[in-house]
Each structure stands twice: as structure tokens, then as C-alpha cells.
Design a protein around this motif. Structure first.
Motif, short mmCIF file in Angstrom:
data_model
loop_
_atom_site.label_atom_id
_atom_site.label_comp_id
_atom_site.label_asym_id
_atom_site.label_seq_id
_atom_site.Cartn_x
_atom_site.Cartn_y
_atom_site.Cartn_z
N LEU A 67 125.09 -20.59 28.96
CA LEU A 67 124.87 -20.14 30.33
C LEU A 67 125.20 -21.31 31.22
N GLY A 68 125.88 -21.05 32.31
CA GLY A 68 126.18 -22.13 33.23
C GLY A 68 126.17 -21.65 34.65
N ALA A 69 125.77 -22.54 35.55
CA ALA A 69 125.78 -22.23 36.98
C ALA A 69 126.70 -23.21 37.69
N TRP A 70 127.64 -22.65 38.44
CA TRP A 70 128.52 -23.45 39.27
C TRP A 70 127.99 -23.38 40.69
N ASP A 71 128.04 -24.51 41.41
CA ASP A 71 127.75 -24.51 42.84
C ASP A 71 128.70 -25.45 43.55
N THR A 72 128.63 -25.49 44.87
CA THR A 72 129.62 -26.21 45.67
C THR A 72 129.29 -27.68 45.91
N ASP A 73 128.15 -28.15 45.41
CA ASP A 73 127.74 -29.53 45.64
C ASP A 73 128.04 -30.37 44.40
N PRO A 74 128.87 -31.43 44.52
CA PRO A 74 129.20 -32.23 43.35
C PRO A 74 128.11 -33.23 42.94
N THR A 75 127.02 -33.29 43.69
CA THR A 75 125.95 -34.23 43.39
C THR A 75 125.32 -33.91 42.04
N PRO A 76 125.12 -34.92 41.19
CA PRO A 76 124.51 -34.67 39.87
C PRO A 76 123.11 -34.07 39.99
N PRO A 77 122.75 -33.19 39.07
CA PRO A 77 121.38 -32.65 39.07
C PRO A 77 120.41 -33.76 38.67
N THR A 78 119.23 -33.73 39.24
CA THR A 78 118.23 -34.75 38.90
C THR A 78 116.91 -34.07 38.57
N THR A 79 116.18 -34.68 37.67
CA THR A 79 114.84 -34.20 37.38
C THR A 79 113.87 -34.96 38.28
N THR A 80 112.89 -34.24 38.78
CA THR A 80 111.88 -34.84 39.64
C THR A 80 110.51 -34.57 39.05
N GLN A 81 109.54 -35.28 39.54
CA GLN A 81 108.16 -35.04 39.13
C GLN A 81 107.73 -33.71 39.72
N PRO A 82 107.31 -32.76 38.88
CA PRO A 82 106.87 -31.46 39.40
C PRO A 82 105.64 -31.61 40.30
N HIS A 83 105.63 -30.84 41.38
CA HIS A 83 104.44 -30.74 42.22
C HIS A 83 104.42 -29.34 42.83
N GLY A 84 103.27 -28.70 42.71
CA GLY A 84 103.15 -27.33 43.19
C GLY A 84 104.10 -26.41 42.45
N GLU A 85 104.87 -25.66 43.20
CA GLU A 85 105.80 -24.69 42.62
C GLU A 85 107.22 -25.24 42.49
#
Length: 128
Positions: A73-91
């Protein structure tokens, strides 16, 4: 081993499109006799597309491909910025953590320099 197949669903920048993709994904996996992948694939597609809609301003696409023992499964989008993991908070902030926990493998790459990015994940595909 079944013949390889591939689908691409192009969606507008609209949060309602994520639910439409989940329903379409369910139909595709049912038609290809992969019912055990429906729930994890829906979760992963929701996270990938949700990020594409939430963090970009353009259209997006969901690509599904089964070849051999894996469903990608893959999702393409228009932003070339790398995906980043963040500290979860709330939802928020849990998307890539869920992808990492549920997928057998995942990654990303830029598409044609600045034409966006493609974030993908794989699940083992065992036919029913």
C-alpha cells in the motif's frame, strides 16, 4: 501463486476521500480473496492517506499492488518533505508509529525531485 495486480485511486484534497478509499480497499481485497488483510490494510491506508491530506495542500493517491507474497500500500502526495515520526499527544502523532507496528516493512521516497513523495508499507498476503 495468483497473478500480480495493481490499483491506483487518485483523490482530491478532501478528508472524506480517506473513508471512500477504505471502502474501495475493502472491495478490492474481498474480490482478490484476501479477507484477512482488510482490517490491517484499512488501518494502514487510513494513516498514510490521512497524513497526505493533513500535511499537504494538493491531491493524493493510494496505490495497491500485490505481487508474490506481499501486498504493498502506498500514498503519494505533493509534498517532497520526508515523513517524520513525532511524539504522540492526544489524537495526533501516532500515524507512522502505527504503520511501523502493523506493517511488515515500510519506507518512502521522493518522486521526481520535487513532485512529491511516496510513503509505502507492505503486509504479507496469504490468499483465502
Amino acid at each position: 501463486m495468483p497473478a500480480p495486480w495493481e490499483y491506483t485511486l487518485y483523490i482530491p484534497h478532501d478528508p472524506r476521500a480517506v473513508g471512500i478509499c477504505r471502502r474501495t480497499l475493502r472491495d478490492i481485497l474481498t474480490a482478490h480473496h484476501l479477507p484477512t488483510l482488510i482490517e490491517p490494510a484499512e488501518l494502514l491506508a487510513s494513516e498514510l492517506l490521512g497524513n497526505a491530506i493533513r500535511h499537504t495542500k494538493g491531491p493524493a493517491a493510494l496505490k495497491l499492488r500485490q505481487s508474490g507474497p506481499s501486498l504493498r500500500l502506498g500514498a503519494w502526495d505533493t509534498d517532497p518533505t520526508p515523513p517524520t515520526t513525532t511524539q504522540p499527544h492526544g489524537e495526533t502523532g501516532r500515524g507512522l508509529h502505527l504503520v511501523d507496528a502493523y506493517a511488515d516493512d515500510w519506507g518512502w521516497f521522493q518522486v521526481n525531485g520535487t513532485a512529491g513523495k511516496y510513503v509505502w508499507c507492505e503486509l504479507k498476503a496469504v490468499p483465502f
